[in-house]
Design an enzyme around this catalytic site. Structure first.
Site, mmCIF file in Angstrom:
data_model
loop_
_atom_site.group_PDB
_atom_site.id
_atom_site.type_symbol
_atom_site.label_atom_id
_atom_site.label_comp_id
_atom_site.label_asym_id
_atom_site.label_seq_id
_atom_site.Cartn_x
_atom_site.Cartn_y
_atom_site.Cartn_z
ATOM 1 N N CYS A 155 0.988 -1.223 -0.041
ATOM 2 C CA CYS A 155 0.065 -0.113 0.032
ATOM 3 C C CYS A 155 0.955 1.079 0.079
ATOM 4 O O CYS A 155 2.139 1.128 0.580
ATOM 5 C CB CYS A 155 -0.923 0.088 1.124
ATOM 6 S SG CYS A 155 -1.819 -1.498 1.551
ATOM 7 N N ARG A 209 2.243 0.790 -5.863
ATOM 8 C CA ARG A 209 2.378 -0.034 -4.851
ATOM 9 C C ARG A 209 0.964 -0.661 -4.327
ATOM 10 O O ARG A 209 1.188 -1.682 -3.559
ATOM 11 C CB ARG A 209 2.690 1.128 -3.509
ATOM 12 C CG ARG A 209 3.809 1.609 -3.518
ATOM 13 C CD ARG A 209 3.892 2.649 -2.451
ATOM 14 N NE ARG A 209 5.591 2.916 -1.838
ATOM 15 C CZ ARG A 209 5.958 2.147 -0.986
ATOM 16 N NH1 ARG A 209 5.280 1.269 -0.237
ATOM 17 N NH2 ARG A 209 7.321 2.594 -0.792
ATOM 18 N N TRP A 231 -3.182 -2.307 -1.595
ATOM 19 C CA TRP A 231 -3.092 -3.644 -2.159
ATOM 20 C C TRP A 231 -3.622 -4.729 -0.863
ATOM 21 O O TRP A 231 -3.018 -4.844 0.196
ATOM 22 C CB TRP A 231 -1.573 -4.038 -2.338
ATOM 23 C CG TRP A 231 -1.558 -5.418 -2.970
ATOM 24 C CD1 TRP A 231 -1.689 -5.673 -4.333
ATOM 25 C CD2 TRP A 231 -0.845 -6.421 -2.356
ATOM 26 N NE1 TRP A 231 -1.349 -6.901 -4.462
ATOM 27 C CE2 TRP A 231 -0.923 -7.711 -3.310
ATOM 28 C CE3 TRP A 231 -0.554 -6.922 -1.175
ATOM 29 C CZ2 TRP A 231 -0.462 -8.824 -3.171
ATOM 30 C CZ3 TRP A 231 -0.297 -8.193 -1.052
ATOM 31 C CH2 TRP A 231 -0.363 -9.158 -1.916
ATOM 32 N N ASN A 243 -0.020 0.966 6.126
ATOM 33 C CA ASN A 243 0.629 -0.060 5.201
ATOM 34 C C ASN A 243 1.368 -1.154 5.961
ATOM 35 O O ASN A 243 2.379 -0.628 6.848
ATOM 36 C CB ASN A 243 1.835 0.853 4.118
ATOM 37 C CG ASN A 243 2.437 -0.319 3.395
ATOM 38 O OD1 ASN A 243 2.312 -1.561 3.112
ATOM 39 N ND2 ASN A 243 3.885 0.218 3.059
ATOM 40 N N GLY A 244 1.034 -2.304 5.703
ATOM 41 C CA GLY A 244 1.597 -3.336 6.533
ATOM 42 C C GLY A 244 0.607 -4.198 7.115
ATOM 43 O O GLY A 244 -0.677 -4.386 6.475
ATOM 44 N N GLU A 276 12.911 -16.218 -15.758
ATOM 45 C CA GLU A 276 12.342 -14.630 -15.676
ATOM 46 C C GLU A 276 11.479 -14.399 -16.695
ATOM 47 O O GLU A 276 10.366 -13.679 -16.632
ATOM 48 C CB GLU A 276 13.597 -13.804 -15.974
ATOM 49 C CG GLU A 276 13.465 -12.167 -16.056
ATOM 50 C CD GLU A 276 12.805 -11.465 -15.112
ATOM 51 O OE1 GLU A 276 12.271 -12.287 -13.836
ATOM 52 O OE2 GLU A 276 12.495 -10.450 -15.160
ATOM 53 N N LYS A 318 7.571 -12.827 -16.435
ATOM 54 C CA LYS A 318 7.217 -11.650 -16.943
ATOM 55 C C LYS A 318 5.942 -11.859 -17.724
ATOM 56 O O LYS A 318 4.887 -11.019 -17.605
ATOM 57 C CB LYS A 318 8.341 -10.888 -18.224
ATOM 58 C CG LYS A 318 9.628 -10.196 -17.374
ATOM 59 C CD LYS A 318 9.395 -9.158 -17.005
ATOM 60 C CE LYS A 318 9.106 -9.215 -15.389
ATOM 61 N NZ LYS A 318 10.241 -9.202 -14.469
ATOM 62 N N GLU A 323 3.025 -12.412 -15.386
ATOM 63 C CA GLU A 323 2.349 -11.459 -14.690
ATOM 64 C C GLU A 323 1.799 -10.383 -15.328
ATOM 65 O O GLU A 323 0.759 -9.607 -14.805
ATOM 66 C CB GLU A 323 3.734 -10.795 -13.647
ATOM 67 C CG GLU A 323 4.560 -10.229 -14.135
ATOM 68 C CD GLU A 323 5.742 -9.686 -13.123
ATOM 69 O OE1 GLU A 323 5.368 -9.401 -12.270
ATOM 70 O OE2 GLU A 323 7.013 -9.599 -13.818
ATOM 71 N N HIS A 360 12.687 -35.234 -18.918
ATOM 72 C CA HIS A 360 12.210 -35.644 -17.744
ATOM 73 C C HIS A 360 10.654 -35.290 -17.214
ATOM 74 O O HIS A 360 10.385 -35.672 -16.087
ATOM 75 C CB HIS A 360 13.241 -35.351 -16.629
ATOM 76 C CG HIS A 360 14.620 -35.501 -16.777
ATOM 77 N ND1 HIS A 360 15.044 -37.015 -16.797
ATOM 78 C CD2 HIS A 360 15.584 -34.751 -17.270
ATOM 79 C CE1 HIS A 360 16.152 -37.004 -17.178
ATOM 80 N NE2 HIS A 360 16.787 -35.828 -17.463
ATOM 81 N N LYS A 384 3.890 -3.515 -6.515
ATOM 82 C CA LYS A 384 5.400 -3.335 -6.473
ATOM 83 C C LYS A 384 5.773 -3.473 -4.886
ATOM 84 O O LYS A 384 4.798 -3.073 -4.020
ATOM 85 C CB LYS A 384 5.806 -2.119 -7.200
ATOM 86 C CG LYS A 384 7.204 -2.157 -7.545
ATOM 87 C CD LYS A 384 7.590 -1.473 -8.733
ATOM 88 C CE LYS A 384 8.733 -1.425 -9.415
ATOM 89 N NZ LYS A 384 9.067 -2.919 -10.180
HETATM 90 C C1 F6R Z 1 8.372 -9.196 -11.099
HETATM 91 C C2 F6R Z 1 8.904 -8.480 -9.847
HETATM 92 C C3 F6R Z 1 8.803 -9.300 -8.722
HETATM 93 C C4 F6R Z 1 10.006 -8.707 -7.684
HETATM 94 C C5 F6R Z 1 9.750 -9.066 -6.091
HETATM 95 C C6 F6R Z 1 10.996 -8.537 -5.386
HETATM 96 O O1 F6R Z 1 8.571 -8.509 -12.157
HETATM 97 O O2 F6R Z 1 9.042 -7.271 -10.029
HETATM 98 O O3 F6R Z 1 9.055 -10.364 -8.625
HETATM 99 O O4 F6R Z 1 11.035 -8.838 -8.325
HETATM 100 O O5 F6R Z 1 8.222 -8.627 -5.498
HETATM 101 O O6 F6R Z 1 10.881 -7.365 -5.494
HETATM 102 P P1 F6R Z 1 12.319 -6.718 -4.821
HETATM 103 O O7 F6R Z 1 13.346 -6.677 -5.824
HETATM 104 O O8 F6R Z 1 11.752 -5.076 -4.670
HETATM 105 O O9 F6R Z 1 12.597 -7.289 -3.582
#
Ligand code: F6R
Length: 607
Positions: A2, A27, A74, A98-99, A479, A483, A486, A502, A602
C-alpha cells in the site's frame, strides 16, 4: 504494497493527496481513499478499484480541508471493496496503514467485547478503534498513540488524523517505510520520497519504531522508547519528472528502453574503464576471507541471484547457496561462520527479504545488499552496500532493475575472483571489456522491438508457454516466464532445457509456443538438441539467438529473434531484453493493464 501520504498544509489538500497517490499507485491499486479534517469533522471519501474511481468520487463529493491523509491499497485482509478501503475511521480518528497488524484478531475481539462496532474486515480498523478509545477517554493525540503502538504486532506505517486537531498529523513506522517531508509552512508524510517529489525534496527517513508528530511548521520525532530524537534531513534528488512516462505508452516500455543508459550508469560505479579494472564502491571492504555465499531474494531479483550463482562459482570458485526469501528463514538454514549473505532487491523493502537479512545478521553473517533504492531499509542495514543506479522503477514488472542487478553482480563476481586469486589481471581486463560492451549490446537488442511486436500475435492466443535455457540463461527462462505470466496472464513455465525430457515434454503440442534462449557459446549445441526434441513432437519454437546460432539452428522455428553476438558473460543481460519485450507486446496485444497487472503490487512489504 500500500501507499500512504499525509499533508498538513496551507492550502486545500485533496488534489495534492490524490496526486501523491498517483505516484504511488504502483504500490497497490485495489482501492483508494482520502480523509480531510474540516470544521471539526472527518471528511472521508473512498472508492474501490483504480484511483480514477476515487477522482470521480471526489468530483461528485469534494473533501475540503487543509489537512488530510490518503491511501492506495493492495488488499491483504478483506476483499478490495469500498468498506475495506482506507482511511479507516471512528468518530474521532481516521488513519491509513501500510503493513499487517498480525495480532488484530485478539485486539478486535477485545474491542468488540468493549462494545466497539467494526465496519470493515481489515486488520487496520483495530488501530483506529484503539486510538479512538484513548482519545475518547480524554488523552491527547500524542498520549493516545504512545499508549497504542506497543500493543501492535506485525508491520506498519501509519498516518493518523484527529477530528478535533486540524493542526497535526501523527505518523509511525515499524517494518514498513515512512518518510517525513519538510515544506514551506507545510509538512508531509509519505511511504517514499517519490510520493512527495513535487511537494518537497527535503526528506527525513524514519527509523524502525519511530513515531512522529507533524504540524504546519514543526516536526517532533520519537523513538520506540518514546525519547525525542533527531533524524537527518536529506535532499532526496527524486524529481517529479523521474516518474513521468515521457513519449512512451507504458512505464514498463520506458524502463525497458532505459536499460542501456542505466546499466552504463550502474557500471560506471563498478569498473574503471581506462584502467580496465573492477572497483567496488566500498573498495576497502574485505572479501578475502569469504568462503561461502548465501544469496536470498524474491521474484525477478531471485533470478538475478540465480545467474550470479553461476558467476560466483565459475569465476571465484566460491560455493553459493540460494533461496527464495519466503522459504529461507523457515527452513532454519545452516550458515557457515564468516559467510557472506547477499540480498538482492529493487525496492530494498520486500518484507521476506528484509526478514531474511535480519535473520542472517543475527547469525553473524556479513550482509551485502544489491539494491536500487539507496535510502531503503536494506540499504541502511547493509555492511556492504552495492547500489544499482536504475532510477525509480514504476512498472510493476521489474525490468531495468534486473539488468542493473546483473551488472553489479558480474562486477562483484570478478572482484571476488580477483581477491581469491582465481582471476589474472589479463582476465580481469577481458571481463571489464565485455561489461563495457553491455550498453551497446542492449541497444542492439532493443533495435528488434518492432519485429518482436509483430510476432506477439503468435504467442498472445496461447494458453501455456514454455521458456527454455541452459546455464546462466536458465534463470532467464524463468524470468521470461514470470514476465509473461504477470502482465499477460498467460500460464508460462521456465525450464532448464535439459530437464524437458524428464517430464515437461509431455505438454508439447502445436498449441504451446516454446521460447528457446540459446546464445552461441559452450552450451549452444546442447540447448539446440533439446530444442530439436521439442520440434520433433510438433512444438512451435521461437528461437532467440545470434546470427550464427540462427543460421545453424533457426530452420523450422515458428519465429526467430536475432540478438547481437556477445560473450556468454553478458548474454543474460542482453537476452533479458527480448523476453521483456515479448511479454510486453503480448500483454499490449491482449489489452491487459501492463503497468498495473491484476492482483500485484510493487514493493511487497508484507510476508
Ligand atoms: C516481477 C517482480 C517481482 C519482484 C519481487 C522482489 O516482475 O517485479 O517478482 O522482483 O517482488 O521485489 P524486490 O526486488 O523489490 O525485492
Amino acid at each position: 504494497m500500500c501507499g500512504i501520504i499525509g499533508i498538513i498544509g496551507k492550502d486545500q489538500v485533496a488534489d495534492r493527496l490524490v496526486d501523491g497517490l498517483r505516484r504511488m499507485e504502483y504500490r497497490g491499486y485495489d482501492s483508494a481513499g482520502v480523509c480531510t479534517v474540516k470544521d471539526g469533522a472527518l471528511v472521508r471519501r473512498r472508492a474501490e478499484g483504480k484511483l480514477a474511481n476515487l477522482v470521480k468520487e471526489l468530483a461528485a463529493h469534494p473533501a475540503p480541508g487543509t489537512v488530510g491523509i490518503a491511501h492506495t491499497r493492495w488488499a491483504t485482509h478483506g476483499a478490495p471493496t469500498t468498506s475495506n478501503a482506507h482511511p479507516h475511521a471512528t468518530g474521532e480518528v481516521a488513519l491509513v496503514h501500510n503493513g499487517i497488524i498480525e495480532n488484530f484478531r485478539p485486539l478486535r475481539e477485545a474491542l468488540i467485547a468493549r462494545g466497539r462496532r467494526f465496519e470493515s474486515e481489515t486488520d487496520t480498523e483495530v488501530v483506529a478503534h484503539l486510538i479512538s478509545e484513548q482519545v475518547e477517554a480524554g488523552k491527547s493525540p500524542q498520549e493516545a498513540v504512545e499508549a497504542v503502538l506497543p500493543q501492535l504486532r506485525g508491520a506498519f506505517a501509519l498516518a493518523i488524523a484527529f477530528r478535533q486537531h486540524p493542526d497535526l498529523l501523527i505518523g509511525a513506522r515499524l517494518g514498513s517505510p515512512l518518510v517525513v517531508g519538510y515544506g514551506e509552512g507545510e509538512t508531509y508524510l509519505g511511504s517514499d520520497a517519490l510520493a512527495l517529489a513535487p511537494l518537497t525534496q527535503r526528506i527525513a527517513y524514519l527509523e524502525e519504531g519511530d513515531w512522529v508528530v507533524i504540524t504546519r511548521d514543526g516536526v517532533r520525532i520519537f523513538d520506540r522508547e518514546n525519547k525525542e530524537v533527531e533524524r537527518d534531513v536529506t535532499t532526496s534528488g527524486v524529481t517529479a519528472a523521474a516518474v513521468e512516462k515521457g513519449p512512451y505508452r507504458h512505464f514498463m516500455q520506458k524502463e525497458i528502453f532505459e536499460q542501456p543508459t542505466v546499466v552504463a550508469q550502474t557500471l560506471s560505479s563498478y569498473i574503471r574503464p581506462l584502467e580496465q579494472t573492477v572497483a567496488l564502491p566500498q573498495m576497502d571492504f574485505d572479501l578475502d576471507g569469504i568462503d561461502r555465499i548465501t544469496i536470498v531474494a524474491c521474484g525477478t531479483s531471485f533470478y538475478a541471484g540465480m545467474v550470479a550463482k553461476y558467476w560466483f562459482e565459475t569465476f571465484a570458485r566460491v560455493p553459493v547457496d540460494i533461496d527464495v526469501a519466503s522459504e529461507f528463514r523457515y527452513r532454519d538454514p545452516v550458515l557457515q561462520p564468516g559467510g557472506l549473505a547477499l540480498f538482492i532487491s529493487q525496492s530494498g523493502e520486500t518484507a521476506d527479504t528484509l526478514a531474511a537479512l535480519r535473520h542472517c545478521k543475527a547469525q553473524g553473517q556479513t550482509i551485502a545488499v544489491v539494491v536500487n533504492v539507496p535510502t531503503s531499509s536494506m540499504a541502511r542495514e547493509a555492511d556492504l552496500l552495492l547500489p544499482t543506479h536504475a532510477g525509480p522503477e514504476i512498472g510493476v514488472a521489474s525490468t531495468k532493475a534486473f539488468t542493473c542487478q546483473l551488472a553489479v553482480l558480474a562486477a562483484l563476481a570478478a572482484h571476488l575472483a580477483l581477491r581469491k586469486g582465481k582471476l589474472s589481471a589479463a582476465e580481469e581486463r577481458e571481463i571489464v571489456r565485455h561489461l563495457i560492451e553491455a550498453p551497446a549490446a542492449l541497444n542492439a537488442a532493443l533495435a528488434h522491438d518492432e519485429e518482436i511486436a509483430a510476432m506477439a500475435h503468435l504467442v498472445a492466443p496461447a494458453r501455456d508457454v514454455l521458456y527454455l535455457g541452459r546455464g546462466p540463461d536458465y534463470p532467464l527462462a524463468l524470468e521470461g516466464a514470470l514476465k509473461l505470466k504477470e502482465i499477460s496472464y498467460i500460464h508460462a513455465e521456465g525450464y532448464a532445457s535439459g530437464e524437458m525430457k524428464h517430464g515437461p515434454i509431455a505438454l508439447i503440442d502445436e498449441a504451446v509456443p516454446v521460447i528457446v534462449l540459446a546464445p552461441s557459446g559452450p552450451l549452444f549445441e546442447k540447448t539446440v538438441s533439446n530444442m530439436q526434441e521439442v520440434m520433433a513432437r510438433g512444438g512451435k519454437i521461437v528461437l532467440i539467438s545470434d546470427a550464427e546460432g540462427l543460421a545453424e539452428a533457426g530452420e523450422g522455428s515458428m519465429a526467430t529473434i536475432e540478438m547481437p553476438r556477445v560473450h556468454p558473460l553478458i548474454a543474460p543481460l542482453v537476452y533479458a531484453v527480448p523476453v521483456q519485450l515479448l511479454a510486453y507486446h503480448v500483454a499490449v496485444a491482449k489489452g491487459t493493464d501492463v503497468d498495473q497487472p491484476r492482483n500485484l503490487a510493487k514493493s511487497v512489504t508484507v510476508e
